[in-house]
Write a protein that holds these residues in place. Sequence first.
Motif, mmCIF file in Angstrom:
data_model
loop_
_atom_site.group_PDB
_atom_site.id
_atom_site.type_symbol
_atom_site.label_atom_id
_atom_site.label_comp_id
_atom_site.label_asym_id
_atom_site.label_seq_id
_atom_site.Cartn_x
_atom_site.Cartn_y
_atom_site.Cartn_z
ATOM 1 N N SER A 56 -2.933 -0.236 -9.994
ATOM 2 C CA SER A 56 -2.272 0.185 -8.757
ATOM 3 C C SER A 56 -0.891 -0.455 -8.613
ATOM 4 O O SER A 56 0.032 0.151 -8.055
ATOM 5 N N MET A 81 -0.442 -0.764 7.609
ATOM 6 C CA MET A 81 -1.541 0.145 7.275
ATOM 7 C C MET A 81 -1.890 1.033 8.467
ATOM 8 O O MET A 81 -2.348 2.171 8.300
ATOM 9 N N LYS A 130 -4.071 0.629 -2.166
ATOM 10 C CA LYS A 130 -3.524 -0.724 -1.975
ATOM 11 C C LYS A 130 -3.293 -1.336 -3.359
ATOM 12 O O LYS A 130 -4.192 -1.378 -4.191
ATOM 13 N N ASP A 148 0.767 -6.364 6.516
ATOM 14 C CA ASP A 148 -0.385 -5.475 6.333
ATOM 15 C C ASP A 148 -0.640 -4.610 7.556
ATOM 16 O O ASP A 148 -1.381 -3.615 7.479
ATOM 17 N N THR A 186 -7.778 10.195 3.306
ATOM 18 C CA THR A 186 -7.480 9.898 4.708
ATOM 19 C C THR A 186 -7.084 11.126 5.516
ATOM 20 O O THR A 186 -7.065 11.072 6.744
ATOM 21 N N GLU A 231 0.643 5.813 0.355
ATOM 22 C CA GLU A 231 -0.106 7.042 0.604
ATOM 23 C C GLU A 231 0.444 8.146 -0.284
ATOM 24 O O GLU A 231 1.652 8.389 -0.314
ATOM 25 N N THR A 279 -9.034 2.127 5.501
ATOM 26 C CA THR A 279 -8.689 3.497 5.106
ATOM 27 C C THR A 279 -9.785 4.522 5.397
ATOM 28 O O THR A 279 -9.459 5.648 5.788
ATOM 29 N N ALA A 308 0.848 -1.194 0.000
ATOM 30 C CA ALA A 308 0.000 0.000 0.000
ATOM 31 C C ALA A 308 0.882 1.242 0.000
ATOM 32 O O ALA A 308 2.061 1.191 0.366
ATOM 33 N N VAL A 363 -4.981 6.881 0.230
ATOM 34 C CA VAL A 363 -4.267 5.621 0.422
ATOM 35 C C VAL A 363 -4.714 4.637 -0.648
ATOM 36 O O VAL A 363 -5.911 4.487 -0.914
ATOM 37 N N SER A 385 -7.499 -3.191 3.022
ATOM 38 C CA SER A 385 -7.517 -1.759 2.732
ATOM 39 C C SER A 385 -8.820 -1.103 3.167
ATOM 40 O O SER A 385 -8.970 0.115 3.039
#
Length: 704
Positions: free
Chosen positions: A387, A470, A381, A467, A366, A331, A433, A329, A379, A430
């Motif tokens: 992506s 996050m 993922k 993860d 966010t 940002e 978020t 992920a 954010v 995700s």
Amino acid sequence: MGNYRVLMKMIFLVVFVGWLLVWTLLPTENYKNKWSPKLKSKLNSTYFREQGTNLVLFSFPIMFIAALSCVYLHIQIKKSSKSSKSKSSNVITSGLASWRRPVFVKAPLGIVSAVELCFVVMFVVLLIWSLANYLYVSFGHLHMHGKSVKIWQTKFRSVALRLGYIGNTCWAFLFFPVTRGSSILPLVGLTSESSIKYHIWLGHLSMILFVAHTVGFIIYWAMTDQMAEMLEWSSTYVSNVAGEIAIVIAIVMWVTSIRRVRKKMFELFFYTHYLYTVYILFYVLHVGVAYFCMILPGIFLFLVDRFLRFLQSRHHARLLSARLLPCGAFELNFSKSHGLQYNPTSIMFINVPIISKLQWHPFTVTSNCNSEPHKLSVVIKSVGSWSQKLYKQLSSSSLDHLEVSVEGPYGPSSFSFLRHEALIMVGGGSGVTPFISIIREILFQSTKPNIHIPRITLICAFKNSSDLSMLDLLLPISGANSDRISQIQLQIEAYVTQENEQPKSEAHKPLQTIWFKPSPLDKPISATLGPNNWLWLGAIIASSFVLFLLVLGLVTRYYIYPYDQKDGQFYHYSYRVLWDLFLVCSCICLVSSVAFVLCKRSNAMEDKQIQNVEMSKPTTSPAARSYVAAENKELESLPNQSLIEAIKVHFGARPDLKKILFDSKASDVGVLVCGPRKMRHEVAKICASGLADNLHFESISFNW
């Protein structure tokens, strides 16, 4: 001020109920034989011809609501910005809360509340009522289309025709949910992303009706030996060829939008859905100008919104930095103007030309516009091809600048989660978020005096321990209000489902922060129409619609009408439709462009003020690496320490959602969920079970 708001709400209600009443009376015999002739004699003047009645009865009421609601929303925002949000000011009655609870959780409709179920039932009743009355009136006055045509065949044709009428009723509502900057949806507490399911429902229903309408006519023509009608493009009546082209395009869009196809081949769905412009063209050519005016408000408001989004996306946004997490992920932090305001759970659409010039993807915002007035964060993922390509681009060591275009942000018109005594937020992957923006907003609200701050429990499920990074994003990169995290009641229960033990701390990759070089061509993200966005939008809606009526009246009176008065000549039926479409698009483009240029000047002045403002780089490392093995690391700052203390990690386990929700002792618990479909449905079923009266389900996702 309160009296004005109540008065405006009453006006909205009266006008909307009147508009629905017209739709209810439209198929009746009294309307057809008594009221319609009188209305046509008064409203269908030489300036508007057959469009006059429908413009007044079907188009004007909704355009009036859309324009006036912009003023209402502007007043509401100004008032909410001056008044603090306390618990007492946000209390809703228990009766209303019970109506918002899920009562039906099952595919394909998904999560349906009592309010939604009531409106669905009423809409279906309206369609059944309309079809029954259309058939009653038509069967009483059958028109035989040919000497050899039998009565039952004529009735069969009448049924097929009236199914098209009912489909047109669905089209009158089809475009409201996909108008992202709609001024109508906020009046009933909706956003475009939360109401997208209504667009899907209406799309499926209208397609079933239109396919039945098309197949019915093909069968009728085959039975009566009139298959040549399929190739007719009449100059005095509807075009059959245009309808056939429209239904073929619609079927292609329909098939690719089925959930299973859309999930596996998103790009195919995405690109074929752009055919809606061609579909609208041939659909309107088929139904004609009179029926086009019945569905005009939804299309008109959608085109206004779409053109404004086009104008906003012409500029590249100023990308300041990116934070890459070990889990894949990342940002993105953008520069934004101080006047851009948005609420938690807002989303923003992003386009990266170096990856795809056509693809736009929505992501959760966010950041908090109050505590971070010059920065906006999203954010992402890396789970899809788009992506993943973007993550690789950001990971490239040679990258020092990235061109990004944005649309939005779009979100709720108010933040109401503070009314609850406690909040339980359930997220998967995700899906956490949206809760980052809520927690950051609560951190900001905690700085105000006399503000009720609910207890917060964040339940998050991840596949792998990587993860867990996050959760680093709970603390903004700017550090704004991070010191307040120890002063709110925050508990985070993190579940790692596919790992049974705590990994070694050195197995984690460090979080990477990338800073981009500014470009003079990039602009901070700002509201399309400036700080007074709603007032400008209301002016655009009102001015463009009035201009359309004015020019349409002049064209009809001084060009089309004289042509029709000539002996034996009729102005082509399809050309009238093209005139309407051309004038609608021209008036929207002209008025919106003028307003955008005027607002751009004020935005340019603010851009110069913040152009040299640079975001200070963080001096502390993120917290996520610390809570995995907190006993072996020195805690670096008070905010990080407070966040670490609030987190409890469970390895090799899944959250027992039923136990967690039922064990909540607060009298008013707001339950929010965002994540996999199975998780959302499970939480919704628990809240809908009625076994705990204190649970109030809050829908925040357009996935259902």
